[in-house]
Design a protein around this motif. Sequence first.
Motif, PDB file in Angstrom:
ATOM      1  N   SER A  50       0.852  -1.195   0.000  1.00  0.00           N
ATOM      2  CA  SER A  50       0.000   0.000   0.000  1.00  0.00           C
ATOM      3  C   SER A  50       0.886   1.242   0.000  1.00  0.00           C
ATOM      4  O   SER A  50       1.822   1.337   0.802  1.00  0.00           O
ATOM      5  CB  SER A  50      -0.894   0.015   1.252  1.00  0.00           C
ATOM      6  N   VAL A  51       0.605   2.181  -0.918  1.00  0.00           N
ATOM      7  CA  VAL A  51       1.448   3.390  -1.042  1.00  0.00           C
ATOM      8  C   VAL A  51       0.575   4.633  -1.211  1.00  0.00           C
ATOM      9  O   VAL A  51      -0.601   4.549  -1.551  1.00  0.00           O
ATOM     10  CB  VAL A  51       2.416   3.285  -2.249  1.00  0.00           C
ATOM     11  N   ARG A  52       1.194   5.775  -0.971  1.00  0.00           N
ATOM     12  CA  ARG A  52       0.585   7.061  -1.290  1.00  0.00           C
ATOM     13  C   ARG A  52       1.549   7.812  -2.211  1.00  0.00           C
ATOM     14  O   ARG A  52       2.741   7.912  -1.916  1.00  0.00           O
ATOM     15  CB  ARG A  52       0.331   7.871  -0.008  1.00  0.00           C
ATOM     16  N   VAL A  53       1.041   8.315  -3.321  1.00  0.00           N
ATOM     17  CA  VAL A  53       1.874   9.029  -4.295  1.00  0.00           C
ATOM     18  C   VAL A  53       2.310  10.369  -3.707  1.00  0.00           C
ATOM     19  O   VAL A  53       1.479  11.163  -3.278  1.00  0.00           O
ATOM     20  CB  VAL A  53       1.108   9.251  -5.621  1.00  0.00           C
ATOM     21  N   SER A  54       3.648  10.579  -3.667  1.00  0.00           N
ATOM     22  CA  SER A  54       4.148  11.835  -3.099  1.00  0.00           C
ATOM     23  C   SER A  54       4.723  12.780  -4.151  1.00  0.00           C
ATOM     24  O   SER A  54       4.857  13.974  -3.913  1.00  0.00           O
ATOM     25  CB  SER A  54       5.194  11.559  -2.013  1.00  0.00           C
ATOM     26  N   ALA A 114       6.569   7.099  -4.489  1.00  0.00           N
ATOM     27  CA  ALA A 114       5.437   6.681  -3.655  1.00  0.00           C
ATOM     28  C   ALA A 114       5.946   6.343  -2.250  1.00  0.00           C
ATOM     29  O   ALA A 114       7.012   5.752  -2.096  1.00  0.00           O
ATOM     30  CB  ALA A 114       4.758   5.464  -4.272  1.00  0.00           C
ATOM     31  N   GLY A 145      -0.829  12.500  -3.842  1.00  0.00           N
ATOM     32  CA  GLY A 145      -1.864  12.280  -2.827  1.00  0.00           C
ATOM     33  C   GLY A 145      -2.702  11.040  -3.069  1.00  0.00           C
ATOM     34  O   GLY A 145      -3.397  10.574  -2.161  1.00  0.00           O
ATOM     35  N   ASP A 146      -2.644  10.474  -4.298  1.00  0.00           N
ATOM     36  CA  ASP A 146      -3.433   9.261  -4.596  1.00  0.00           C
ATOM     37  C   ASP A 146      -2.993   8.098  -3.703  1.00  0.00           C
ATOM     38  O   ASP A 146      -1.793   7.900  -3.468  1.00  0.00           O
ATOM     39  CB  ASP A 146      -3.228   8.821  -6.055  1.00  0.00           C
ATOM     40  N   GLU A 147      -3.965   7.331  -3.207  1.00  0.00           N
ATOM     41  CA  GLU A 147      -3.675   6.047  -2.543  1.00  0.00           C
ATOM     42  C   GLU A 147      -3.624   4.990  -3.641  1.00  0.00           C
ATOM     43  O   GLU A 147      -4.457   4.997  -4.559  1.00  0.00           O
ATOM     44  CB  GLU A 147      -4.794   5.688  -1.551  1.00  0.00           C
TER      45      GLU A 147
END
Length: 355
Positions: free
Chosen positions: A301-305, A318, A339-341
Motif C-alpha cells: 500500500s502506497v501514497r503518491v508523493s 510513492a 496524494g493518490d492512494e
Amino acid sequence: MMGNAFIHFDNVSKAFGVMTVVDNLELAIQQGEFVSMLGPSGSGKTTLLMMLAGFEAPSSGSISVKGKRVDALPPYKRNMGVVFQNYALFPHMTVAENVAFPLKMRGVSRSETAERVGKALDMVQLGQFHERRPSQLSGGQQQRVALARALVFEPEVVLMDEPLGALDKKLREQMQMDIRDIHHRLGLTIVFVTHDQAEALTMSDRIAIFNHGKIEQIGKPSEIYDRPTTQFVAEFIGETNLLSGRVTACRNGLLDVAVEGGQQIKVASTAKFEPGEHVKVSVRPERIELAPAGGSANELSVRVSDVVYRGDHLQVIAAAASGPLVVKSTRKASAPRIGDEAVASFSPEQCWIVA
C-alpha cells in the motif's frame, strides 16, 4: 574457462605507494569477446587496462595473452590497438599520416601502408578525409580517426579507455553502434573502459563491475541488470528500490519476507535462508505497477508523493510503510496524481535478494 582464456589476469594487484588500486584480481576474457569494465572513478578499471596495454606494470600477479605472459613486454610488442578519450592525434599530420603511423613504426612498405590506411578509413566512414588535419575535423570524426589508427595494423586486441566520453549524446550513441558493428564484422577482442552504464549495457558481451580494485560481479548485460548479486551492483547499474526485511519462511524456491513496516512479500530464490535472517530485496522501478489490489502476489500500500515527467515515462515517487518507492509508469496508463492512494504490485520473479 581460465585455462583456455585468450587474455588472463592472474591474481593481479597494483599499488601506488600505500594505495592499492587493483586488488588480487582474477579475470579471463575469451577471443572475440567485447568485455566492458564499468565502475566509479578510482575503482581500478583504467589501471587494469593500462597494465594490459603495457603502460603500467603489475605490482604482483601475471597477465597473459594466448597462454604467454606479456607483463614484461613493452607496449609496442603486445600487438594491441589503444583508443583514448582524448584521441591523442598528431596535430601536424594529416588524417592519413596519423592512421599510417603504427604501420610506419612497424616498417610496413609504402604500397601496403596506403592500401591498409584506405581500408581503415573506409571502415570508419572517413574515406574522403585523407588530407585533412585533426583541427579541421569534428570531435566525432577525430574519434573515428583514432579508431582507424588502432585497427590499421590488425591488432589481436583493441583497448578503449572512455573513448566516447567527450562526444555529445546523439554522436555517442551513433559511435556505440559503429564500434559494435566493427566488433561483429572483424571478430575483434575488445576491452572497453567506461563509467556509462547505458553504454556498457548496449555494447558488451559481458560487463565486469569494479569496486575498490575488485570485480564485484561479471556477467552478460541482462544478468548484471536483471540479477545483480550485491547492493553495490544493484544501485550502480540503473535504478533500483531496496527493501529491508526478515525471512519468515523458505519453501519451494520462494522466500516469505516481512519488510520494514510489517507488510509481507514473496521473493523467488534458490538460495537457502533461515527464518529470522535479515535480507535486502531489490526491485527495479519498471517492474512495479501501480494497480488495483488483488492482482499480484506482492502488493504494498502506497501514497503518491511526487510525479516527474520524463518524456517516455512518468517517474512516480510513492511512500510505503517500508520506505519510499520509485516507480516507472508508462504514459498510456491514467496518470497518478500526488496524494493518490495506490497499490504497488510486482511478482516474486521480478525481485531478488542482494548481498
